[in-house]
Design an enzyme around this catalytic site. Structure first.
Site, PDB file in Angstrom:
ATOM      1  N   THR A 298      51.980  49.076  63.400  1.00  0.00           N
ATOM      2  CA  THR A 298      53.200  49.790  63.782  1.00  0.00           C
ATOM      3  C   THR A 298      52.889  51.219  64.211  1.00  0.00           C
ATOM      4  OG1 THR A 298      55.236  50.741  62.889  1.00  0.00           O
ATOM      5  CG2 THR A 298      53.632  50.020  61.292  1.00  0.00           C
TER       6      THR A 298
ATOM      7  N   SER B 149      57.177  55.702  55.192  1.00  0.00           N
ATOM      8  CA  SER B 149      57.803  54.751  54.265  1.00  0.00           C
ATOM      9  C   SER B 149      56.690  53.970  53.583  1.00  0.00           C
ATOM     10  CB  SER B 149      58.745  53.786  54.999  1.00  0.00           C
ATOM     11  OG  SER B 149      58.017  52.729  55.589  1.00  0.00           O
TER      12      SER B 149
ATOM     13  N   TYR C 167      56.630  50.745  53.474  1.00  0.00           N
ATOM     14  CA  TYR C 167      56.290  49.671  54.430  1.00  0.00           C
ATOM     15  C   TYR C 167      55.238  50.155  55.428  1.00  0.00           C
ATOM     16  CZ  TYR C 167      56.465  47.683  59.049  1.00  0.00           C
ATOM     17  OH  TYR C 167      56.090  47.232  60.281  1.00  0.00           O
ATOM     18  N   HIS C 168      55.504  51.298  56.065  1.00  0.00           N
ATOM     19  CA  HIS C 168      54.554  51.791  57.060  1.00  0.00           C
ATOM     20  C   HIS C 168      53.198  52.100  56.417  1.00  0.00           C
ATOM     21  CE1 HIS C 168      58.359  52.607  59.381  1.00  0.00           C
ATOM     22  NE2 HIS C 168      57.601  52.231  60.385  1.00  0.00           N
TER      23      HIS C 168
ATOM     24  N   LYS D  99      51.011  49.165  56.119  1.00  0.00           N
ATOM     25  CA  LYS D  99      50.353  48.810  57.384  1.00  0.00           C
ATOM     26  C   LYS D  99      49.091  49.655  57.603  1.00  0.00           C
ATOM     27  CE  LYS D  99      53.328  45.948  59.539  1.00  0.00           C
ATOM     28  NZ  LYS D  99      53.050  44.834  60.423  1.00  0.00           N
TER      29      LYS D  99
HETATM   30  N1  USQ Z   1      68.121  55.073  63.197  1.00  0.00           N
HETATM   31  C1  USQ Z   1      69.343  55.719  63.360  1.00  0.00           C
HETATM   32  N2  USQ Z   1      70.480  55.018  63.092  1.00  0.00           N
HETATM   33  C2  USQ Z   1      70.472  53.727  62.682  1.00  0.00           C
HETATM   34  C3  USQ Z   1      69.232  53.066  62.524  1.00  0.00           C
HETATM   35  C4  USQ Z   1      68.077  53.772  62.781  1.00  0.00           C
HETATM   36  O1  USQ Z   1      69.407  56.887  63.727  1.00  0.00           O
HETATM   37  O2  USQ Z   1      71.550  53.168  62.460  1.00  0.00           O
HETATM   38  C5  USQ Z   1      66.870  55.784  63.502  1.00  0.00           C
HETATM   39  C6  USQ Z   1      65.889  55.828  62.358  1.00  0.00           C
HETATM   40  O3  USQ Z   1      66.157  56.895  61.487  1.00  0.00           O
HETATM   41  C7  USQ Z   1      64.561  55.935  63.088  1.00  0.00           C
HETATM   42  C8  USQ Z   1      64.793  55.181  64.396  1.00  0.00           C
HETATM   43  O4  USQ Z   1      66.204  55.081  64.534  1.00  0.00           O
HETATM   44  O5  USQ Z   1      64.278  57.266  63.382  1.00  0.00           O
HETATM   45  C9  USQ Z   1      64.199  53.786  64.422  1.00  0.00           C
HETATM   46  O6  USQ Z   1      64.661  53.065  63.295  1.00  0.00           O
HETATM   47  P1  USQ Z   1      64.574  51.482  63.181  1.00  0.00           P
HETATM   48  O7  USQ Z   1      65.324  51.088  61.944  1.00  0.00           O
HETATM   49  O8  USQ Z   1      64.942  50.846  64.457  1.00  0.00           O
HETATM   50  O9  USQ Z   1      63.006  51.244  63.024  1.00  0.00           O
HETATM   51  P2  USQ Z   1      61.995  51.465  61.811  1.00  0.00           P
HETATM   52  O10 USQ Z   1      62.638  51.574  60.492  1.00  0.00           O
HETATM   53  O11 USQ Z   1      61.080  52.566  62.191  1.00  0.00           O
HETATM   54  O12 USQ Z   1      61.200  50.079  61.778  1.00  0.00           O
HETATM   55  C10 USQ Z   1      61.168  49.170  62.876  1.00  0.00           C
HETATM   56  C11 USQ Z   1      60.782  47.793  62.360  1.00  0.00           C
HETATM   57  C12 USQ Z   1      59.371  47.838  61.811  1.00  0.00           C
HETATM   58  C13 USQ Z   1      58.423  48.400  62.875  1.00  0.00           C
HETATM   59  C14 USQ Z   1      58.908  49.770  63.329  1.00  0.00           C
HETATM   60  C15 USQ Z   1      58.105  50.355  64.443  1.00  0.00           C
HETATM   61  O13 USQ Z   1      61.697  47.366  61.350  1.00  0.00           O
HETATM   62  O14 USQ Z   1      58.968  46.535  61.407  1.00  0.00           O
HETATM   63  O15 USQ Z   1      57.136  48.510  62.349  1.00  0.00           O
HETATM   64  O16 USQ Z   1      60.247  49.632  63.839  1.00  0.00           O
HETATM   65  S1  USQ Z   1      57.941  52.125  64.331  1.00  0.00           S
HETATM   66  O17 USQ Z   1      59.290  52.695  64.151  1.00  0.00           O
HETATM   67  O18 USQ Z   1      57.349  52.601  65.536  1.00  0.00           O
HETATM   68  O19 USQ Z   1      57.139  52.401  63.191  1.00  0.00           O
END
Ligand code: USQ
Length: 394
Positions: free
Chosen positions: A157, A192, A194-195, A198
């Site tokens: 990730t 997190s 989770y991260h 990874k």
């Molecule tokens: N966010 C909002 N409002 C929401 C949901 C999320 O502002 O209602 C924000 C979060 O705070 C974050 C961003 O949008 O800054 C992305 O959040 P997300 O829930 O879409 O993604 P994340 O929790 O980071 O995790 C997801 C997948 C995970 C993958 C990751 C890639 O669930 O499996 O590893 O994306 S990354 O984000 O690049 O690490």
């Protein structure tokens, strides 16, 4: 090619299985139904019901005449994992008559994938760490012991890198220190458990690669959006899971569902959080191209698997614009950020490697967003507003 997909019931695992199968590969999927069970545990279901893995494989066979072999079991059990490479059924050691040899490629999706889930409590943190690391370790030893030539494609990730104040390279960085130079894994600092799991996966596999000459591609993926892939177009029952809840829904999928439900789009904090995003169709291509062009023996090859970057504010603005053009009254609302993350920051990742391998990006155009609206609105009456935002804090 003989391909083993670990985590084959999940959001990405099942469409990936169909993608390989459609291209003539011999596919086995393995899962313990963790994602379905977690949805039940938290009472945070999917937008529409999804048939079991066995049922989906039967529908796939009806539609295409192709077989996807389904194995249900827990990959934390090392004997179960090892049996997938040797053909021995766990415990009895009897040979499985349908075993078609050790896989040439293992795609490792079998991980607890949610950052909020990993921080629900110390128990969920423990589950995330033990599940993700034990499965990775069991896979590493099974490959080393029985099939060291097998190429592992691991879904990493982008969140492993965090949001550093320098450009993010594809996995590696050359560092000059006191007149000497060396190349190291790019610094990692996750936000997190989770991260962090990874990051630990990567460290574990990097040890195995250095020590035993294993081969792995680590795909540093950003948040994925989308529902339909080329293969699921044949039958809606082949569609992947679609979550819009706070724990398992990714932000674009959530915003579209919220727009349709008349629930204000939940921008966390200032909304300047920038991430690299990609369409689920591009996940298919990225994993496929990586599998078809394996890493060398002793190589840890890393690609940043994103196609474009957006801030949360940009995504909210885009969803509101497309939603309004379709007649929805979309409101955008900043809510207190339940997460601990930088809300305004520098973000400049490199992501050329997969394009050079042949991937053709699908961008998040208004048309692409509209096609997602069209599918989600078929299930408008099933959207549960109570699971959209509970403010599960870090
Ligand atoms: N966010 C909002 N409002 C929401 C949901 C999320 O502002 O209602 C924000 C979060 O705070 C974050 C961003 O949008 O800054 C992305 O959040 P997300 O829930 O879409 O993604 P994340 O929790 O980071 O995790 C997801 C997948 C995970 C993958 C990751 C890639 O669930 O499996 O590893 O994306 S990354 O984000 O690049 O690490």
């Amino acid at each position: 090619m003989n391909v083993l997909i670990l985590g084959g019931d999940g959001y990405l695992g099942w469409p990936m299985a169909m993608y390989f199968s459609a291209r003539g590969h011999d596919v086995t999927v393995v899962d313990n139904y963790f994602r379905r069970n977690a949805g039940v545990e938290l009472d945070m279901g999917m937008l529409y019901p999804v048939p079991t893995l066995q049922r989906r494989a039967a529908i796939w066979r009806e539609r295409t005449g192709r077989d996807i072999k389904v194995v249900i079991g827990d990959l934390r059990d090392p004997e179960f994992m090892r049996g997938l490479l040797t053909g021995a059924t766990a415990y009895t050691q009897a040979a499985d008559p349908s075993f078609s040899g050790a896989p040439e490629c293992v795609c490792h999706f079998a991980e607890q994938p949610s950052a909020p889930y990993s921080l629900l409590s110390y128990k969920h943190a423990n589950f995330t760490l033990t599940n993700n690391l034990l499965i990775t370790n069991n896979l590493m030893f099974a490959v080393k012991d029985f099939s060291p030539e097998t190429h592992i494609v691991h879904i990493g990730t982008m969140g492993e890198y965090g949001t550093p104040n320098i450009d993010i390279e594809e996995g590696w960085i050359e560092i000059e220190h006191k007149g000497r130079k060396d190349t190291f894994l790019f610094p990692r600092q996750a936000s997190s458990i989770y991260h962090t799991s990874k990051i630990m996966d990567t460290d574990l596999m990097w040890f195995g690669i250095r020590t035993w000459g294993l081969r792995m591609t680590d795909l540093m993926q950003g948040p994925v959006y989308g529902i339909e892939t080329e293969e699921s177009e044949a039958d809606p029952r082949l569609r992947t899971f679609f979550n819009y809840d706070e724990v398992f829904g990714t932000v674009v999928n959530r915003f579209i569902t919220q727009a349709i439900a008349g629930y204000p789009l939940t921008v966390y904090g200032k909304g300047g959080q920038t991430r690299g995003y990609l369409n689920i169709r591009d996940t298919m291509q990225c994993v496929y191209f990586s599998a078809m062009n394996p890493a060398g023996a002793g190589e840890l090859r890393v690609y940043n698997q994103i196609m474009e970057t957006f801030t949360v504010n940009e995504l909210a603005e885009k969803t509101a614009r497309v939603g309004k053009s379709l007649g929805y009254d979309v409101e955008v609302k900043s809510v207190e950020n339940p997460r601990k993350e930088a809300e305004e920051h520098y973000y400049n990742p490199t992501y050329q490697g997969l394009i050079e391998l042949g991937v053709t990006p699908h961008y998040l155009t208004d048309d692409v967003m509209e096609s997602m609206f069209r599918i989600v609105e078929q299930h408008k009456n099933d959207i549960r507003k109570d699971i959209i935002f509970k403010g599960l804090k870090w």
